[in-house]
Design a protein around this motif. Structure first.
Motif, PDB file in Angstrom:
ATOM      1  N   THR A 169      -1.713  -0.317   7.582  1.00  0.00           N
ATOM      2  CA  THR A 169      -0.986  -1.217   6.687  1.00  0.00           C
ATOM      3  C   THR A 169       0.405  -0.641   6.417  1.00  0.00           C
ATOM      4  O   THR A 169       0.573   0.573   6.347  1.00  0.00           O
ATOM      5  N   SER A 173       1.278   1.804   0.638  1.00  0.00           N
ATOM      6  CA  SER A 173       1.255   2.388  -0.706  1.00  0.00           C
ATOM      7  C   SER A 173       0.136   1.750  -1.518  1.00  0.00           C
ATOM      8  O   SER A 173      -0.129   0.557  -1.382  1.00  0.00           O
TER       9      SER A 173
ATOM     10  N   TRP B 116      -6.969   2.934 -10.039  1.00  0.00           N
ATOM     11  CA  TRP B 116      -6.725   3.231  -8.630  1.00  0.00           C
ATOM     12  C   TRP B 116      -7.928   3.932  -8.019  1.00  0.00           C
ATOM     13  O   TRP B 116      -8.408   4.934  -8.572  1.00  0.00           O
ATOM     14  N   TYR B 117      -8.348   3.431  -6.864  1.00  0.00           N
ATOM     15  CA  TYR B 117      -9.507   3.979  -6.161  1.00  0.00           C
ATOM     16  C   TYR B 117      -9.108   4.426  -4.758  1.00  0.00           C
ATOM     17  O   TYR B 117      -8.313   3.764  -4.082  1.00  0.00           O
ATOM     18  N   ILE B 147     -13.120  -5.548   2.231  1.00  0.00           N
ATOM     19  CA  ILE B 147     -11.987  -6.441   1.941  1.00  0.00           C
ATOM     20  C   ILE B 147     -12.490  -7.695   1.222  1.00  0.00           C
ATOM     21  O   ILE B 147     -11.933  -8.125   0.208  1.00  0.00           O
ATOM     22  N   ARG B 161      -5.875  -8.869 -10.698  1.00  0.00           N
ATOM     23  CA  ARG B 161      -5.080  -8.480  -9.519  1.00  0.00           C
ATOM     24  C   ARG B 161      -5.868  -7.432  -8.756  1.00  0.00           C
ATOM     25  O   ARG B 161      -6.273  -6.417  -9.349  1.00  0.00           O
ATOM     26  N   CYS B 162      -6.047  -7.671  -7.452  1.00  0.00           N
ATOM     27  CA  CYS B 162      -6.735  -6.701  -6.600  1.00  0.00           C
ATOM     28  C   CYS B 162      -5.902  -6.508  -5.348  1.00  0.00           C
ATOM     29  O   CYS B 162      -5.570  -7.487  -4.671  1.00  0.00           O
ATOM     30  N   THR B 163      -5.595  -5.267  -5.050  1.00  0.00           N
ATOM     31  CA  THR B 163      -4.734  -4.979  -3.903  1.00  0.00           C
ATOM     32  C   THR B 163      -5.333  -3.864  -3.061  1.00  0.00           C
ATOM     33  O   THR B 163      -5.702  -2.817  -3.591  1.00  0.00           O
ATOM     34  N   ILE B 164      -5.428  -4.125  -1.757  1.00  0.00           N
ATOM     35  CA  ILE B 164      -5.761  -3.057  -0.804  1.00  0.00           C
ATOM     36  C   ILE B 164      -4.441  -2.717  -0.114  1.00  0.00           C
ATOM     37  O   ILE B 164      -3.998  -3.423   0.789  1.00  0.00           O
ATOM     38  N   GLY B 165      -3.784  -1.678  -0.605  1.00  0.00           N
ATOM     39  CA  GLY B 165      -2.436  -1.374  -0.133  1.00  0.00           C
ATOM     40  C   GLY B 165      -2.431  -0.510   1.110  1.00  0.00           C
ATOM     41  O   GLY B 165      -1.511  -0.576   1.927  1.00  0.00           O
ATOM     42  N   GLN B 166      -3.470   0.302   1.252  1.00  0.00           N
ATOM     43  CA  GLN B 166      -3.484   1.275   2.346  1.00  0.00           C
ATOM     44  C   GLN B 166      -4.805   1.189   3.096  1.00  0.00           C
ATOM     45  O   GLN B 166      -5.875   1.297   2.492  1.00  0.00           O
ATOM     46  N   VAL B 167      -4.719   0.984   4.393  1.00  0.00           N
ATOM     47  CA  VAL B 167      -5.875   1.104   5.282  1.00  0.00           C
ATOM     48  C   VAL B 167      -5.429   1.943   6.463  1.00  0.00           C
ATOM     49  O   VAL B 167      -4.364   1.677   7.041  1.00  0.00           O
ATOM     50  N   ARG B 168      -6.205   2.962   6.782  1.00  0.00           N
ATOM     51  CA  ARG B 168      -5.855   3.775   7.942  1.00  0.00           C
ATOM     52  C   ARG B 168      -7.136   4.217   8.666  1.00  0.00           C
ATOM     53  O   ARG B 168      -8.047   4.727   8.029  1.00  0.00           O
ATOM     54  N   THR B 184      -7.317   2.205   0.039  1.00  0.00           N
ATOM     55  CA  THR B 184      -7.100   2.283  -1.407  1.00  0.00           C
ATOM     56  C   THR B 184      -7.344   0.916  -2.030  1.00  0.00           C
ATOM     57  O   THR B 184      -7.190  -0.113  -1.374  1.00  0.00           O
ATOM     58  N   VAL B 185      -7.739   0.939  -3.290  1.00  0.00           N
ATOM     59  CA  VAL B 185      -7.890  -0.294  -4.057  1.00  0.00           C
ATOM     60  C   VAL B 185      -7.165  -0.116  -5.390  1.00  0.00           C
ATOM     61  O   VAL B 185      -7.290   0.926  -6.040  1.00  0.00           O
ATOM     62  N   ASP B 186      -6.401  -1.122  -5.775  1.00  0.00           N
ATOM     63  CA  ASP B 186      -5.667  -1.161  -7.044  1.00  0.00           C
ATOM     64  C   ASP B 186      -6.191  -2.376  -7.801  1.00  0.00           C
ATOM     65  O   ASP B 186      -6.038  -3.506  -7.351  1.00  0.00           O
TER      66      ASP B 186
END
Lengths: 313, 313
Positions: A169, A173, B116-117, B147, B161-168, B184-186
């Motif tokens: 992604t 961040s 933050w998770y 997801i 608000r739910c955001t998956i900002g980082q996937v690697r 990550t989950v916000d």
């Protein structure tokens, strides 16, 4: 095993063969330092231009041409592959099929065709807090649908392989809705028509997903493909009958990884013999094949070599 | 607006206020170079120890303490926040809500709580070719379920608000089944009980997914949280009535991003005023607020300042 060269004596067995038996050690099969992989066999088979192979350079800019000179490997021309009666290659399976079926010898009838895709999902980078879910252009939900699509294609038949090896992604961040996701897809099948069908299913699925996710851009590129390889059926039959004669359990299968034999198969009758490796692990310090399995593989290889080398064909 | 300091004259308006009006320029609100963000207000409000703030260093090892000396900002002690009657902060919205509702003033009643998770999915790294789909421990399908889980939580109510900002994926090669995925989950919500419920839904969902995907390890860590902020209701009412009196359309909302006012709200009655920004974009060269909107915000701010500064309370 050249047709027109004098047949040498095989001293250990006290046998004189009708054809010579050559041992090939191909340059740069792995491709870890210099790309492409299977370089020596590619040049010998006329698939990779010699100039391209010599010009390939590693991460430090060192060229294959200079390394060959430095090692003294530049002095002989490539063998004339076209003169060979056949080509045989023994390898660990690099997968768990033999172990899981309890068989010792893999009769490799061919190699999977491979297609590599690079896929980008374009959304809109936004702050994770202020923007309501309904107003976002978040590509992450579409990533889930893409995963389901690819794995559904992988589930259509037991010989299909579908892998999403890379997902990233951007900007990546924790508190930013990604503006872009990059992912890769690797599709494999031992039947070219089936691989075509998998490709079509991927393209159709992407078109459908693009239409149901109009706020996200979906860009799919086929980046590389390697056609299905079919090894010589009479050689495969000979591998099977040799194993059976020695009482070694054999199993027909295709190779999932690439090998020099894939190049050779385009020029001369070729086949591969697999032996099990523990847990199917390879390219890893845990890679292991038992002495018993290695010996069984070597004995089947010797049996097939002698059968072909003793015949005038 | 200190309670016990002599009231200054505001020359432009010819007004004498009952309370002094102080303009605060807080050190390091963004936190881009030195962490944590909202550093100056954190220290002034007794939330961040001064020693910790002074010892923070940037990527080159330069410390906040030395930079304050170099800029001449080390000479005065932090203001005594506890003496203030109230704290007011004007800001662009950093989101699209005002633009979408056609309103000019955001009456900010509070700030979202944030959690933050960091989540890891542990599978088994294997070659994309030789290993059949059914024998893989591929964490990618579970990523799709994660997801879906997170976005279902984000869809439960419009304020979530739910955001998956980082996937690697690791190792992240096109022809390797990932051995590990990090994501990550916000999670954010303006109501702490709702945020608790979202947290519970995430944990319960992860437990369910772990039990239906026994070959994949699922590790979920809550890494950071910021509690819900509630601004002072009487100040919010004053913002709304000031806007109405000037004929400016106002809209009650919560802040999705963090601000110095979040720290101040723990010590003194506080409120924020938002104005629209184009396309909700911020932290970006495209960030833009029109002069008309900025003027409307400044006028509402001035009106509230005067109202409080003129009263003896």
């Amino acid at each position: 095993m050249h047709r027109h060269l004098p047949a040498p004596t095989v001293p250990d067995l006290g046998l004189e063969t009708e054809r010579s038996v050559d041992l090939c050690v191909w340059t740069n099969e792995e491709g870890s330092r210099f790309q492409p992989a299977m370089m020596g066999s590619g040049v010998a088979c006329g698939i990779l231009p010699l100039e391209q192979a010599l010009a390939a350079s590693d991460a430090d800019g060192v060229r294959v041409a200079d390394e060959l000179v430095r090692h003294g490997y530049d002095r002989e021309p490539a063998p004339d592959v076209g003169l060979a009666d056949c080509y045989l290659e023994l390898h660990i399976e690099q997968g768990p099929i033999l172990e899981n079926t309890g068989k010792t010898i893999g009769v490799v009838t061919g190699g999977q065709g491979i297609r590599w895709y690079e896929i980008a999902l374009h959304g809109e980078e936004t702050h994770a807090g202020p923007v309501p879910m309904a107003l976002r252009k978040d590509p992450v939900p579409l990533l889930a649908r893409m995963i389901d699509l690819v794995h559904a294609i992988g589930g259509r038949d037991p010989q299909a392989r579908c892998t999403i090896g890379q997902v990233r992604t951007h900007p990546g961040s924790i508190n930013v809705v990604p503006g872009r996701i990059e992912m890769t897809v690797d599709l494999r099948h031992p039947d070219e028509a089936e691989l075509d069908a998998m490709h079509d299913a991927l393209m159709r699925g992407c078109r459908d997903l693009a239409s149901t996710h109009p706020s996200i851009g979906l860009d799919v590129q086929l980046r590389w493909h390697s056609p299905v390889v079919r090894f010589d059926p009479s050689l495969a039959k000979l591998v099977r009958s040799s194993a059976e004669r020695m009482g070694i359990a054999a199993h027909e299968m295709v190779s999932g990884a690439g090998h020099d034999a894939f190049h050779l198969a385009r020029r001369v009758p070729s086949v591969m013999i697999f032996v099990p490796c523990r847990d199917g692990v390879s390219h890893n310090p845990r890679e292991y094949a038992s002495p018993e399995h290695v010996a069984a593989g070597a004995n089947v290889l010797l049996s097939v070599v002698l059968e072909r080398a003793m015949s005038r064909g």
